[in-house]
Design a protein around this motif. Structure first.
Motif, PDB file in Angstrom:
ATOM      1  N   SER A 543       0.835  -1.187  -0.082  1.00 49.51           N
ATOM      2  CA  SER A 543      -0.023   0.094   0.016  1.00 49.51           C
ATOM      3  C   SER A 543       0.995   1.380  -0.201  1.00 49.51           C
ATOM      4  O   SER A 543       2.071   1.235   0.352  1.00 49.51           O
ATOM      5  N   ASP A 544       0.300   2.344  -0.351  1.00 50.64           N
ATOM      6  CA  ASP A 544       0.878   3.662  -0.512  1.00 50.64           C
ATOM      7  C   ASP A 544       1.434   4.328   0.828  1.00 50.64           C
ATOM      8  O   ASP A 544       2.318   4.537   1.083  1.00 50.64           O
ATOM      9  N   GLY A 545       0.313   4.198   1.584  1.00 56.95           N
ATOM     10  CA  GLY A 545       0.554   4.779   3.102  1.00 56.95           C
ATOM     11  C   GLY A 545       1.715   3.917   3.712  1.00 56.95           C
ATOM     12  O   GLY A 545       3.016   4.688   4.231  1.00 56.95           O
ATOM     13  N   GLY A 573      -4.327   7.263  -0.490  1.00 62.38           N
ATOM     14  CA  GLY A 573      -4.642   7.663   0.754  1.00 62.38           C
ATOM     15  C   GLY A 573      -4.368   6.570   1.659  1.00 62.38           C
ATOM     16  O   GLY A 573      -4.188   5.576   1.728  1.00 62.38           O
ATOM     17  N   HIS A 575      -6.623   5.239   3.798  1.00 66.04           N
ATOM     18  CA  HIS A 575      -8.063   5.028   3.327  1.00 66.04           C
ATOM     19  C   HIS A 575      -8.765   4.490   4.887  1.00 66.04           C
ATOM     20  O   HIS A 575      -9.876   5.117   5.128  1.00 66.04           O
ATOM     21  N   GLU A 577      -8.282   5.568   7.742  1.00 65.10           N
ATOM     22  CA  GLU A 577      -8.398   7.058   8.451  1.00 65.10           C
ATOM     23  C   GLU A 577      -9.621   7.856   7.890  1.00 65.10           C
ATOM     24  O   GLU A 577     -10.413   8.391   8.513  1.00 65.10           O
ATOM     25  N   ARG A 659     -10.794   0.021  -1.363  1.00 59.61           N
ATOM     26  CA  ARG A 659     -11.102  -1.250  -0.612  1.00 59.61           C
ATOM     27  C   ARG A 659     -11.287  -2.240  -1.571  1.00 59.61           C
ATOM     28  O   ARG A 659     -12.115  -2.295  -2.500  1.00 59.61           O
TER      29      ARG A 659
HETATM   30  C1  LIG Z   1       2.634   3.683  12.838  1.00 62.92           C
HETATM   31  C2  LIG Z   1       1.406   3.846  12.331  1.00 62.92           C
HETATM   32  N1  LIG Z   1       0.887   5.297  12.127  1.00 62.92           N
HETATM   33  C3  LIG Z   1      -0.199   5.546  12.061  1.00 62.92           C
HETATM   34  C4  LIG Z   1      -1.222   4.520  12.092  1.00 62.92           C
HETATM   35  C5  LIG Z   1      -2.770   4.692  11.813  1.00 62.92           C
HETATM   36  N2  LIG Z   1      -3.143   4.028  10.750  1.00 62.92           N
HETATM   37  C6  LIG Z   1      -3.964   2.949  10.703  1.00 62.92           C
HETATM   38  S1  LIG Z   1      -4.313   2.418   8.791  1.00 62.92           S
HETATM   39  C7  LIG Z   1      -3.562   3.829   8.500  1.00 62.92           C
HETATM   40  C8  LIG Z   1      -3.610   3.866   6.887  1.00 62.92           C
HETATM   41  C9  LIG Z   1      -2.622   3.451   6.132  1.00 62.92           C
HETATM   42  O1  LIG Z   1      -2.569   3.589   4.738  1.00 62.92           O
HETATM   43  P1  LIG Z   1      -2.227   2.743   3.639  1.00 62.92           P
HETATM   44  O2  LIG Z   1      -1.125   1.795   4.026  1.00 62.92           O
HETATM   45  O3  LIG Z   1      -2.045   3.279   2.480  1.00 62.92           O
HETATM   46  O4  LIG Z   1      -3.541   1.611   3.781  1.00 62.92           O
HETATM   47  P2  LIG Z   1      -4.959   1.946   3.324  1.00 62.92           P
HETATM   48  O5  LIG Z   1      -5.790   2.016   4.382  1.00 62.92           O
HETATM   49  O6  LIG Z   1      -5.223   3.036   2.407  1.00 62.92           O
HETATM   50  O7  LIG Z   1      -5.262   0.588   2.413  1.00 62.92           O
HETATM   51  C10 LIG Z   1      -3.099   4.577   9.348  1.00 62.92           C
HETATM   52  C11 LIG Z   1      -2.474   5.752   9.077  1.00 62.92           C
HETATM   53  C12 LIG Z   1      -0.875   3.102  12.337  1.00 62.92           C
HETATM   54  N3  LIG Z   1      -1.816   2.079  12.659  1.00 62.92           N
HETATM   55  N4  LIG Z   1       0.361   2.933  12.672  1.00 62.92           N
END
Ligand SMILES: Cc1ncc(C[n+]2csc(CCOP(=O)(O)OP(=O)(O)O)c2C)c(N)n1
Ligand SMILES: [Mg+2]
Length: 659
Positions: A543-545, A573, A575, A577, A659
C-alpha cells in the motif's frame, strides 16, 4: 566501573580508546592530520591532564570528534574484544544483520566485516533502523531463523522501536544489539554522550522478552547465547543486548574466555490432564470449532491443525496470523462459525475476547457496543504460549476472556498429544455423526467459494483498478511459480486469503502483529531475502501509506539483490483513516471537510500524487506505472514477473479503488 573489574589489568593497552577519545575531544580531532605517534603522545598526556568539561550544545570540535574523519589510531596490542564477540555470534545460525552503521558499535562492525569476513552474519546496509528491524521480522517468518540488528545508541534504538513492537506483538524473535557508552566518567562528551543512556534497554524493555547489559566479554558470551535461546523459545519474541563501547574496543587476553554451547529449549507442552479434558469436550461436541491465529509455527504445525480438524470434522476459522490451514480445505470456515459452536478451541489467538464477542465501533452515542457472538454455555478451550508472557505496560494481551480449559503452552507442541487424545475420546457411536458433519462442511465450503468468486467479479473493469482484480491478475501471473505472499499492507478486502489457493506454509506469512503501519515494505524485503535463499518467488501487495513511512528499504533490496514483486495497492490515501473521520462526521451531523482532496483533510496522499515507480526506479528497482486501466495490468505484471525472475526487485504502481 564493572568493566575494570572484569577485564584483566595486563590486557589494557597503554593508550586506551578512552584516553585517545578524551584527548581527541580536548585537543581537537579535527586538527590537521596527526601522525599516529603524535596522536599517541597527546593521548597519553591527556591521561594526566584534568578533563575539560564541554558545554551543551556540543561545540564544533566535539561534534567533529564524531562526525569528521577520525585521526588515525595507535595500533592495538592484542586481540580486540569485538573479535571475541564475533566468535560468539558465529556459533549461532545468524545469516544476516540488517543494520544502519554507527560509531557506538564501530568496534563490532569492524570485527564482523574484517575479522569475521562479513559472513554469518552478513551486514546488509539499511537506511533506517526501523527498516532493519522490519526486515528481521519478515525474514524470520519466511526462513524460520532469527536475525540480529545493530542499533546506534539512544537514537538508533528509538528509530527501531516500532518495528520491534510489531515483532513483539507478532511473537517473532530477533536479537537487537544496541551500542551504548555507559561509563560517564570516560565516554567522550558531546555527540556520543547524547547517544548514551544509563539504562538504554529501558527504551524497549516493555516489548522485548528479555534484555541484558553485559559488563565483561565473558558476560557478553553468556548474554548473547541466552538472548538467542530466550528469543527462540515459544512464545518467541525480540530480545535486546546493550553493547558497551569499551568492551568492543579494548584488547583482551583470550585464554580464560569461553563460549557457552547453544542447545535449543523444547517448547512448553500442555498439561496432560488439560489435554485430556479438552479432547473429551471436543470429541463429544455437537458443533466443535477450531480457531487458529499463530498456531502453526512451522510446516508441520499446519499439518497438525489439519489432522485435528479432520479427526473431528470440525470447522476451522483461520485468523491468519500465520498460514495455519489450507484455504482450499473444505473445513475452512468464516469467523461466524463460532456463533453456533458448543465447544471452541482457540490456539495462539491474539484476541480471544474479540473472537467470541463482537464490538461495534460506531454504536450508540458514537462509542463501542459489545455483544456476545456465542451461545450461552459454549465451552471455551485455549492453548497459548503467550499466557507465559508477563509484561504489563503494552496492551497486547487484549481484553480478559474467561476460558474453561486453558493451557499456558505452545499449540504446535501440544497438538500431537491432543490429536491422539481426541482420537481416543471419540466413541464408536459418535463416528457417524462426525462423518455427517464433514459432508455438510463440503457443501458449505463450495458455496462460500462461489460467493467469494461472484463478489470478486463486481466492478471488474473499474478504473482505478478494483482490489479483487489487482489481486487476481497478480495471481494469474505467479500461480505456476513456487510463490510466497510475503505481506499485504493496506486493505485489499482480504482477497488473497479469500481466493488464492494457499496450501503451503509459506503461501502467507501473516500481518504485522502490532498494526504499526510501515511494516509491509521492510518485512516484504526481509521475507523476500529468506525466500530468495530457499528458491521461492516473493510477492507483496504494497500500500501507498505503508511504503512512505520508510521507503529507503527499497534501496536495500536493490543493493543486496533481493528479488521481490511489489504490486501496489495505491489508493492515494490513508483509507482506513478516511473512513474513521467520515463516519464520525456523519455521526456528528457534519460534512467532512475535504480541502481539495478525495478524503477528509489529513487522510489523502495526493496533490501531488507520488510517483512510486520513479521512487523505486531511483533506488535500483525495475518499475512501471501509474497503471489506472485494468486492461494494462496483466501485461505489466508479466514484465514485472520476468524482471523478478532475473533476480531484481520490481514494483508496479497501480492506482486502485479504496478497498
Ligand atoms: C505507525 C502507525 N501510524 C499510524 C497508524 C494509523 N493508521 C492505521 S491504518 C492507516 C492507513 C494506512 O494507509 P495505507 O497503508 O495506504 O492503507 P489503506 O488504508 O489506504 O489501504 C493509518 C495511518 C498506524 N496504525 N500505525
Ligand atoms: Mg492507501
Amino acid at each position: 566501573m564493572a568493566r575494570d573489574r572484569s577485564t584483566p589489568k595486563q590486557a589494557r593497552p597503554k593508550v586506551s580508546r578512552r584516553g585517545f577519545l578524551a584527548a581527541a575531544a580536548v585537543t581537537g580531532a579535527a586538527t590537521a592530520v596527526a601522525s599516529p605517534q603524535a596522536t599517541a603522545t597527546s593521548a597519553s598526556s591527556a591521561s594526566v591532564r584534568p578533563r575539560v568539561p564541554s558545554a551543551l550544545p556540543p561545540t564544533m570540535r566535539v561534534a567533529a570528534a564524531e562526525t569528521a574523519a577520525p585521526n588515525e589510531l595507535p595500533r592495538i596490542g592484542g586481540v580486540a574484544g569485538s573479535d571475541f564477540m564475533v566468535d560468539v555470534i558465529k556459533t549461532l545460525d545468524i545469516k544476516y544483520m540488517p543494520s544502519n552503521p554507527a560509531s557506538s558499535f564501530r568496534g563490532l562492525h569492524e570485527s564482523l566485516i574484517d575479522y569475521g569476513g562479513n559472513k554469518m552474519p552478513e551486514f546488509l546496509t539499511c537506511t533506517h533502523e526501523e527498516s532493519a528491524a522490519g526486515m528481521a521480522h519478515g525474514y524470520f517468518k519466511a526462513a524460520g531463523k532469527p536475525l540480529m540488528t545493530l542499533c546506534h545508541g539512544t537514537v538508533g534504538l528509538q528509530h527501531a522501536t516500532m518495528a520491534i513492537y510489531n515483532a513483539w506483538c507478532d511473537r517473532v524473535p530477533m536479537i537487537v544489539v544496541g551500542g551504548n557508552d555507559l561509563d560517564a566518567a570516560h565516554r567522550p562528551p558531546g555527540v556520543p554522550t547524547f547517544h548514551s543512556a544509563q539504562d538504554i534497554n529501558a527504551i524497549v524493555r516493555d516489548y522485548t522478552k528479555w534484555d541484558d547489559t553485559p559488563v565483561s566479554l565473558q558476560h557478553f558470551a553468556q548474554s548473547f547465547v541466552r538472548a538467542y535461546k530466550i528469543a527462540t523459545t515459544p512464545p518467541y519474541g525480540p530480545v535486546a543486548i546493550s553493547l558497551d563501547a569499551g568492551l568492543q574496543q579494548e584488547p583482551v587476553t583470550r585464554e580464560k574466555l569461553y563460549i557457552p554451547r547453544y542447545v535449543p529449549t523444547s517448547p512448553p507442552q500442555g498439561d496432560t490432564g488439560a489435554v485430556k479434558e479438552a479432547a473429551r469436550l471436543l470429541a463429544n461436541a455437537q458443533n466443535p470449532v477450531i480457531v487458529v491465529d499463530r498456531a502453526a509455527r512451522t510446516e508441520n504445525g499446519m499439518r497438525l491443525v489439519v489432522q485435528l480438524a479432520e479427526a473431528l470434522q470440525a470447522a476451522v476459522v483461520d485468523q491468519g496470523g500465520r498460514m495455519n490451514f489450507p484455504t482450499t480445505h473444505y473445513l475452512r470456515r468464516a469467523p461466524t462459525a463460532v456463533n453456533n459452536a458448543d465447544v471452541i478451541i482457540g490456539m495462539e489467538l491474539s484476541d480471544y475476547w474479540g473472537t467470541v464477542n463482537s464490538y461495534t465501533d460506531n454504536g450508540e452515542h458514537g462509542i463501542g457496543v459489545n455483544t456476545s457472538k456465542i451461545k450461552p454455555g459454549t465451552k471455551l478451550i485455549s492453548i497459548s504460549s503467550v499466557d507465559l508472557n508477563t509484561k504489563s505496560n503494552y496492551q497486547d494481551l487484549q481484553r480478559f476472556q474467561t476460558i474453561d480449559v486453558q493451557m499456558a503452552a505452545d499449540a504446535e507442541a501440544t497438538l500431537p498429544a491432543l490429536i491422539e487424545a481426541v482420537k481416543a475420546a471419540i466413541s464408536s457411536d459418535r463416528k457417524a455423526a462426525i462423518e455427517k458433519r464433514g459432508e455438510a462442511a463440503r457443501k458449505a465450503s463450495a458455496e462460500a467459494r462461489e460467493r467469494a468468486r461472484q463478489a470478486a467479479a463486481l466492478a471488474w473493469d473499474a478504473s482505478p483498478v478494483s482490489t479483487a482484480r489487482l489481486v487476481m491478475e497478480t495471481f494469474a501471473q505467479i500461480k505456476d511459480l513456487d510463490w510466497s505472499l510475503v505481506a499485504s499492507s493496506g486493505n485489499v478486502s482480504n482477497w488473497p486469503r479469500r481466493l488464492w489457493p494457499m496450501e503451503k506454509h509459506y503461501h502467507w506469512l501473516g500481518a504485522s502483529g502490532g498494526y504499526g503501519v510501515g511494516y509491509g515494505a521492510p518485512a516484504s524485503v526481509g521475507a523476500a531475502l529468506g525466500n530468495r535463499d530457499l528458491g521461492r518467488f516473493s510477492v507483496s501487495i504494497q500500500s501507498d501509506g505503508d511504503l512512505m513511512y520508510a521507503p529507503g528499504v527499497l534501496w536495500t533490496a536493490a543493493r543486496h539483490n533481493i528479488p521481490l514483486l511489489a504490486v501496489m495497492h495505491n489508493n492515494r490515501g490513508y483509507h482506513q483513516e478516511v473512513m474513521h473521520v467520515q463516519r464520525l462526521s456523519n455521526f456528528r451531523n457534519r460534512v467532512a471537510s475535504l480541502g481539495k482532496d478525495m478524503g477528509p483533510i489529513g487522510t489523502s496522499i495526493q496533490n501531488p500524487d507520488i510517483e512510486y515507480h520513479k521512487l523505486a526506479e531511483s533506488m535500483g528497482w525495475w518499475a512501471k506505472g501509474p497503471i489506472k486501466d485494468p486492461a494494462d495490468l496483466g501485461p505489466a505484471l508479466k514484465l514485472a514477473v520476468a524482471a523478478v525472475k532475473s533476480g531484481q526487485p520490481a514494483l508496479l504502481n497501480v492506482w486502485t479503488q479504496p478497498r
